[in-house]
Design a protein around this motif. Structure first.
Motif, PDB file in Angstrom:
ATOM      1  N   ARG A  28      -5.471 -10.391 -26.381  1.00  0.00           N
ATOM      2  CA  ARG A  28      -4.614 -11.556 -26.155  1.00  0.00           C
ATOM      3  C   ARG A  28      -5.363 -12.651 -25.388  1.00  0.00           C
ATOM      4  O   ARG A  28      -6.274 -12.355 -24.617  1.00  0.00           O
ATOM      5  N   PRO A  29      -4.983 -13.894 -25.606  1.00  0.00           N
ATOM      6  CA  PRO A  29      -5.572 -14.978 -24.815  1.00  0.00           C
ATOM      7  C   PRO A  29      -5.128 -14.867 -23.358  1.00  0.00           C
ATOM      8  O   PRO A  29      -4.088 -14.251 -23.099  1.00  0.00           O
ATOM      9  N   PRO A  30      -5.853 -15.442 -22.427  1.00  0.00           N
ATOM     10  CA  PRO A  30      -7.129 -16.124 -22.678  1.00  0.00           C
ATOM     11  C   PRO A  30      -8.281 -15.132 -22.797  1.00  0.00           C
ATOM     12  O   PRO A  30      -8.218 -14.043 -22.235  1.00  0.00           O
ATOM     13  N   GLY A  31      -9.270 -15.510 -23.524  1.00  0.00           N
ATOM     14  CA  GLY A  31     -10.467 -14.681 -23.637  1.00  0.00           C
ATOM     15  C   GLY A  31     -10.556 -13.905 -24.928  1.00  0.00           C
ATOM     16  O   GLY A  31     -11.638 -13.722 -25.462  1.00  0.00           O
ATOM     17  N   HIS A  34     -11.118  -9.524 -28.811  1.00  0.00           N
ATOM     18  CA  HIS A  34     -12.402  -8.846 -28.645  1.00  0.00           C
ATOM     19  C   HIS A  34     -12.598  -7.723 -29.651  1.00  0.00           C
ATOM     20  O   HIS A  34     -13.736  -7.305 -29.873  1.00  0.00           O
TER      21      HIS A  34
END
Length: 317
Positions: A28-31, A34
């Motif tokens: 999930r955002p943020p980031g 992955h």
């Protein structure tokens, strides 16, 4: 983006699926995102768990390239080890960056020849059987999870969540893993080992000789118990006793005696008003400090905390 291949098979433990939520939240955002998650089985299609609930899977050969991480679920039937499954694990693990197992999934890794000579863990109730079947492993029954080289193994069921958090921490960082744990209402790093969930009765050796040594230890906890003394009670040499004890119980004699002592001490703390010093003496610890360190290893809490909580009518978790 990292591909995570989750290997399911008929009779897998449904609770092991909960580990996927850790990777879902990491996406999930943020980031994020992955990870790409793939649930695999030999033939693909629905695969029934031990609870009878099925999960959709895709066949082994649908992955276009080796995954970054392979995770093997556990199951109730330790003998369900189809050759095709073991071959897939061996082939895929050699190309993956890391391979992990949850609970009894380590039996599959061991049968595939992947973790020989390595430190591993599994559910505390299966540790002795794992050591018996695969004596070349270094089975550590009190660990929540272990990382040895490219292989990660975890204890039973919900320990798969701890393992998944550790994998995310390695990939994304501690801040992300800590936030996921907070969101899931989990401990970021669980205190204590598996000993807190087992009892002395769970040390169940197969032979009468090792059982006799354990009974001798239970009857003499307040005295110093040397390896020679326990070996004499089993009518074995020191070397034979140490080897047989580990093979039958999955732990060393010293570790088992400590487990017996902390359980006896905890019972005294919860059921009597004895001072901590008396409890330490009666349960065989030389002094309260040694007992404190043993309690922290076993339960993640010192004796004083357990005493306070017992008086309040609730135990620490």
């Amino acid at each position: 983006m990292r591909d995570i291949a989750i290997v399911a098979f008929p009779g897998f433990q449904l609770v092991d699926l909960a580990a996927l939520n850790v990777f879902e939240l990491a996406n999930r955002p943020p980031g994020g995102p992955h990870y790409r998650l793939h649930v695999l089985s030999r033939q693909g299609g629905p695969v029934a768990s031990s609870a009878g609930i099925s999960v959709d899977t895709v066949a082994f050969d649908t992955l276009a390239s080796p995954p970054d991480t392979m995770i093997v679920f556990g199951g109730d039937d330790l003998d369900a080890q189809p050759r095709a499954l073991l071959d897939f694990l061996a082939q895929t693990s050699s190309a993956a960056r890391r391979t992990a197992s949850i609970c009894s999934g380590v039996f599959l890794l061991a049968a595939a020849g992947l973790v020989e000579g390595r430190s591993v863990t599994t559910h505390w109730n299966l540790a002795a059987e794992l050591q018996r079947r695969h004596p070349g492993l270094r089975v550590e029954p009190d660990r929540i999870f272990i990382n040895d080289g490219p292989y990660w193994t975890s204890a039973g069921m919900t320990a798969g969540l701890d393992l998944a958090l550790a994998l995310v921490e390695e990939d994304v960082g501690s801040a992300a893993a800590r936030e996921i744990a907070r969101h899931m209402v989990l401990y970021y790093r669980r205190s204590g080992g598996q000993s807190q969930f087992a009892s002395p009765a769970d040390i169940a050796p197969r032979s009468d000789r090792i059982q006799a040594a354990l009974e001798y230890a239970r009857d003499n906890l307040c005295r110093p118990l040397s390896l020679e003394e326990l070996a004499d009670a089993a009518q074995l040499s020191r070397r034979q006793f140490s080897r047989s004890f580990r093979a039958e119980t999955g732990q060393t004699p010293a570790r088992a005696v400590e487990q017996l002592r902390v359980q006896a001490a905890r019972e005294l703390i919860e059921t009597t008003s004895h001072p901590i010093e008396v409890v330490a003496r009666e349960s065989g610890f030389l002094d309260p400090e040694r007992m404190r360190r043993a309690f922290l290893r076993a339960f993640g809490h010192p004796p004083q905390a357990i005493k306070r909580q017992a008086r309040a009518g609730r135990l620490p978790t």
